[in-house]
Design an enzyme around this catalytic site. Structure first.
Site, mmCIF file in Angstrom:
data_model
loop_
_atom_site.group_PDB
_atom_site.id
_atom_site.type_symbol
_atom_site.label_atom_id
_atom_site.label_comp_id
_atom_site.label_asym_id
_atom_site.label_seq_id
_atom_site.Cartn_x
_atom_site.Cartn_y
_atom_site.Cartn_z
ATOM 1 N N SER A 146 23.056 30.817 36.695
ATOM 2 C CA SER A 146 24.132 31.714 37.275
ATOM 3 C C SER A 146 23.573 32.348 38.649
ATOM 4 O O SER A 146 24.285 32.407 39.727
ATOM 5 C CB SER A 146 24.609 32.459 36.799
ATOM 6 O OG SER A 146 25.926 30.969 35.648
ATOM 7 N N LYS B 225 28.779 41.379 41.438
ATOM 8 C CA LYS B 225 29.298 40.517 40.839
ATOM 9 C C LYS B 225 30.207 41.228 39.579
ATOM 10 O O LYS B 225 30.247 42.025 39.318
ATOM 11 C CB LYS B 225 28.308 39.556 40.061
ATOM 12 C CG LYS B 225 29.050 37.977 39.560
ATOM 13 C CD LYS B 225 28.017 37.063 38.648
ATOM 14 C CE LYS B 225 28.701 36.265 38.406
ATOM 15 N NZ LYS B 225 27.312 35.028 37.087
ATOM 16 N N SER C 122 27.344 30.401 38.152
ATOM 17 C CA SER C 122 28.235 31.074 38.825
ATOM 18 C C SER C 122 29.245 32.700 39.946
ATOM 19 O O SER C 122 29.539 33.169 40.186
ATOM 20 C CB SER C 122 29.057 31.620 37.582
ATOM 21 O OG SER C 122 27.934 33.169 36.491
#
Lengths: 471, 458
Positions: A167, A68, A143
């Protein structure tokens, strides 16, 4: 051959790489080719060329992984999906990344996300929304949107995500993957670009619980660069142990079911019925302290965010301020570069930390958080896990909720609990509804991550969900 | 009324407050003494330098302040270019926070007591350079070499009435800090000061960033004259912040401070609280390299009698033994101190400059056994062997032989053998016989006594 490679999970790849039947460069190039073919999913902000990892003796040697884009990677741009950091090149590796590299991992690229982790849909990115491979008109959840999409669409065998209020679990639920948020402190946060530092953890998105456990086993542990990190026993590498009946007991929280849509409730209820018929015992619990959990989560998260994001003032990151302006107006100008959601949370946090409001909001939220933590710790003495849906709704259409941020905040109601308490939580795919995946969430007791992983593997085995997007 | 906020830079530490960067930043090229942590790079986390807490506690104890039971940190938010994170990690006494220590006091030469409100720790910001001077420069440059150095802030009550008292306080403080090993005098600008001053009912004016004791006196003298003049002219002194211009020797208004600045304090969750239990604090107190008065105070605090405390405080070697024995186990601290200052000191005197660097735990056993059973002769012999470095167990050490008795016994026994020996030969023979029995006797003393005895026999 290439379709063979992308269908293999992380553990199988590692086994074959170590056995010599697969070559690291071949695996990497296969995935890289697929990433380039499926750019329409917008899963990656930065994709990388193959760089051989010299750690041939590493336990994950040759395994390619996606990271990420809020986890620092030395010499690889790390943007947090923000214009503010669009050219930021970290001079150091996050501890989790350093551990993966030392184990022989090659990084496929940095994945798209909601800006600084603020969002539940994957739409709040300066690099455009990430798309759900099950229906590219729909959101993949956020997210950690890009990491989940990469795993779901087989652009990567597994990926690192981060979880501040769900997330990792939300996009795992929306994309039919496994998303594991470890206990707070079990993975070092050093190098994770902070959004809400008392809530967030680095975790894993993978195709199976076993794969998630494999990677968690490498990145976990105390780190002298993170004072909140703790030591823990090594994870049991075999989490696929067969459930032999009658031992597990799960708590259900029917008070939250008002939030849950009909589709999700049906899928969830039938999973409970199936598990019940396999000998897992369930009982309903009412937890008064949950009523204010979501509110206290957003207070704590926004207050922490406002300080964590204060450093982006245009002096060292972001656009260079006009030197002829005075200091205050120059940094105000620079900070307009943040996206709308980020600005909203910074302003909310600044307001709630101001004198007079601090006690009214922030201290109250801490109080609620503490009570919730104590209550659920007590509950975990009678149960092995708390079982809920991960997301209360099915993935919505991109842009559909853009004017209704409160509705989006509500979709975090089931996931924020584990961030407030610090307990481990995992989302596993349980069914398809209207052709879209539904996830079930298991929350464990703080520090018993290994047990939760074993349990999740057992439950996955019982539910026998199989499904991949046809993309 | 004058109150001071003194910032002491902890240059005696090897590394900064939250990272491993060294503290000797002075003279280094700009931005070479930095790392991801002290420049606040995204993702970097602070890790507390526990030595800094210990040194901070030393200062607190030197100022007779009460340490808190735990140490934790807050974020103080304000935007400034020298502050890399745009918040400073500091300690706070409101909103559930506590300073490192509170409620201390310090006595000036004239006998006046200055109350210390609180002592807390925080990180130093970087430094801004204005090319060609402030106001002239088209841009400012930031050097983060200093960023993250540990500061200890000492906040006094407004107990000073005269500028020279403030100077004296700072001078005494600096001397005291040097004595306890926090070498501030060697480094220019390592003691900085903000002064709050108000005269004749006027509002409080804060003069920021004054460097050192002499400058404080000058700045306060200037400010007292300025404020008194305003009062005489009937102009009301408003609350404001001013800065001291060392070169022009005046204070300059920097901003009016009509409302309390909004710092949006919140807990620093990246740094778990550190518990400051009594054992930690006592060990620090005992290990302080203090003055005679400090050492005397510590001894009295643990109940050692006045004379004994003076003897311990006046002998660094004995004091060190007292500290290490009672530091490990505070049981019977007063009795341990009294034994060390009396019986043990008596034994030490019999030896020629002994090093006293033996194993303190075995000495502790010897002293505690003595406190338990009161067997003085056994203690004395065990202490002798400890001091001389002979590993003899207490019970194996034979009581000291009495020379006179030994001479009498030997003479009686040897009378028939010495009949045909004369003068020196007779003396030498007897010396040899006595030393055969006990080799540890003082030869000179024996010789003289034996000689006298033989003279008496004729």
């Amino acid at each position: 051959m290439s379709s063979g490679i992308i269908s293999k999970g992380a553990r199988q790849l590692v086994d074959e790489l170590q056995g010599g039947s697969l070559e690291a460069s071949k695996v990497f190039e296969t995935y890289r080719k697929r990433i380039n073919e499926l750019t329409k999913l917008n899963a990656f902000i930065t994709s990388l060329e193959y760089k051989p990892n010299a750690r041939k003796e590493g336990s994950l040697y040759g395994l390619p992984l996606a990271i990420k884009d809020n986890i620092s990677t030395e010499g690889i741009r790390t943007t947090c999906a923000s214009l503010m950091l669009k050219d930021y090149m970290p001079p150091y590796d996050a501890t989790a990344v350093a551990k993966l590299k030392a184990a022989g991992v090659s990084i496929l690229g940095k994945t798209n996300m909601d800006e600084f982790g603020m969002g539940s849909s994957g739409e709040n990115s300066a690099f455009g929304p990430t798309r759900n491979p099950w229906d590219i008109e729909r959101v993949p959840g956020g997210s950690s949107s890009g990491s989940a999409v990469a795993v779901s669409a087989r652009l990567s065998p597994a990926a690192l995500g981060t979880d501040t209020g769900g997330s990792i679990r939300a996009p795992a639920s929306f994309t039919g993957t496994v998303g594991f948020k470890p206990s707070y402190g079990y993975v070092s946060r050093y190098g994770l670009i902070a959004y809400a530092n008392s809530l967030e953890q680095i975790g894993v998105i993978a195709r199976t619980v076993d794969d998630a456990a494999l990677i968690f086993g490498v990145i976990r542990g105390k780190d002298r660069f993170d004072s909140t990190s703790t030591d823990a026993k090594p994870v049991s590498s075999n989490t696929g142990r067969l459930f032999s009946g009658g031992h597990f007991k799960g708590a259900l929280l029917p008070q939250l079911s008002d939030l849950v849509s009909k589709d999700v409730r049906e899928a969830f209820d039938s999973s409970v019925a199936k598990l019940d018929s396999e000998g897992i015992e369930f009982a309903e619990e009412r937890v008064e302290e949950l009523e204010l959990a979501l509110k206290s989560y957003y207070v704590v998260a926004c207050c922490e965010a406002t300080t964590n994001l204060a450093r982006y003032d245009g002096v060292r990151y972001g656009p260079v301020a006009d030197p002829s302006r005075d200091w205050k107006s120059a940094i105000s100008e620079s900070r307009t570069m943040f996206g709308k959601e980020v600005k909203a949370r910074i302003m909310l946090g600044s307001y709630m930390l101001s004198s007079g409001y601090y006690e009214e909001y922030y201290l109250k939220a801490l109080y609620i958080r503490r009570n919730l933590k104590l209550r659920l710790l007590k509950l975990s003495e009678s149960y092995d896990f708390i079982y809920t849906p991960t997301m209360p709704v099915l993935p919505w259409k991109i842009g559909e909720m853009i004017d209704d941020p409160l509705q989006v905040y509500l979709s975090d109601a089931l996931t924020v609990i584990a961030n407030l308490t610090g307990a481990p939580a995992i989302s596993i795919p349980i069914a398809l509804k209207k052709g879209l995946p539904v996830g079930g969430q298991l929350q464990g007791r703080y520090g018993l991550d290994d047990r939760l992983l074993e349990l999740a593997a057992t439950i996955s085995g019982l539910l026998k969900f199989r499904g991949e997007p046809s993309i | 009324m004058i109150g001071l906020e003194v910032h002491v830079q902890m240059v005696s530490l090897k590394s900064k407050l939250f990272c491993a960067c060294p503290t000797d930043y002075r003279g280094k090229p700009p931005n070479t003494n930095i790392c991801p942590i002290c420049t606040g790079l995204p993702g970097a986390l602070p890790v507390l330098n526990i030595k800094a807490v210990e040194e901070g506690l030393k200062i607190a104890l030197a100022l007779h302040a009460e340490p808190s039971t735990a140490s934790y940190f807050f974020r103080k938010s304000y935007f400034y270019p020298d502050l890399p994170k745009n918040f400073q990690i500091t300690q706070y006494d409101k909103a559930g926070g506590v300073p490192l220590a509170h409620d201390g006091h310090y006595t000036l030469k004239n006998g006046k007591t200055i109350r210390i409100e609180r002592i807390h720790m925080e990180e130093d910001p970087g430094r801004i350079y204005y090319e060609g001077g402030r106001g002239e420069s088209r841009f400012s440059l930031v050097d983060y070499n200093r960023s993250g150095i540990a500061l200890v802030e000492i906040v006094t009550s407004p107990d000073f009435t005269e500028p020279e008292e403030a100077r004296e306080f700072l001078e005494l403080l600096q001397k005291n800090l040097d004595e306890i090993g926090i070498n501030v005098s060697e480094y220019e600008g390592s003691v900085r000061c903000d002064a709050n001053i108000s005269y004749a009912g006027g509002e409080r004016v804060e003069v920021k960033n004054i460097s050192g004791a002499t400058e404080v006196e000058k700045a306060l003298r200037y400010e007292s004259v300025r404020q008194r003049n305003m009062a005489t002219r009937g102009v009301k002194v408003r609350r404001e912040t001013r800065s001291w211009d060392e070169r022009r020797r005046i204070t300059i208004s920097s901003r009016s401070k009509e409302v309390e600045a909004e710092y949006r304090y919140m807990p620093e969750e990246d740094l778990p609280p550190v518990s400051l239990n009594q054992t930690i604090i006592k060990n620090i107190a005992l290990n302080m390299r203090g003055s005679f008065e400090d050492r005397y105070r510590v001894c009295s605090k643990y109940g050692v009698g006045e004379e004994a405390a003076k003897r311990l405080a006046g002998d660094p070697a004995l004091y060190t033994l007292f500290m290490s024995i009672t530091g490990a186990n505070e049981m019977d601290a007063s009795r341990v101190g009294n034994v060390l200052a009396n019986e043990f000191a008596f034994v030490v005197k019999k030896h020629n400059n002994p090093s006293l660097s033996g194993d303190t735990s075995s000495l502790e056993n010897i002293i505690r056994a003595y406190i338990r059973n009161g067997d003085r002769s056994r203690f004395i012999s065990a202490a002798h062997s400890w001091v001389s470095g002979i590993p003899v167990r207490a019970e194996e050490y034979k009581p000291k032989v009495d020379i006179d008795t030994l001479i009498d016994e030997t003479l009686e026994k040897e009378m028939k053998n010495i009949g045909n020996l004369e003068g020196k030969r007779r003396l030498d023979y007897l010396m040899g016989q006595i030393l055969k029995v006990s080799s540890q006797l003082n030869r000179k003393e024996l010789y003289i006594k034996l000689q006298k005895k033989l003279e008496g026999l004729g």
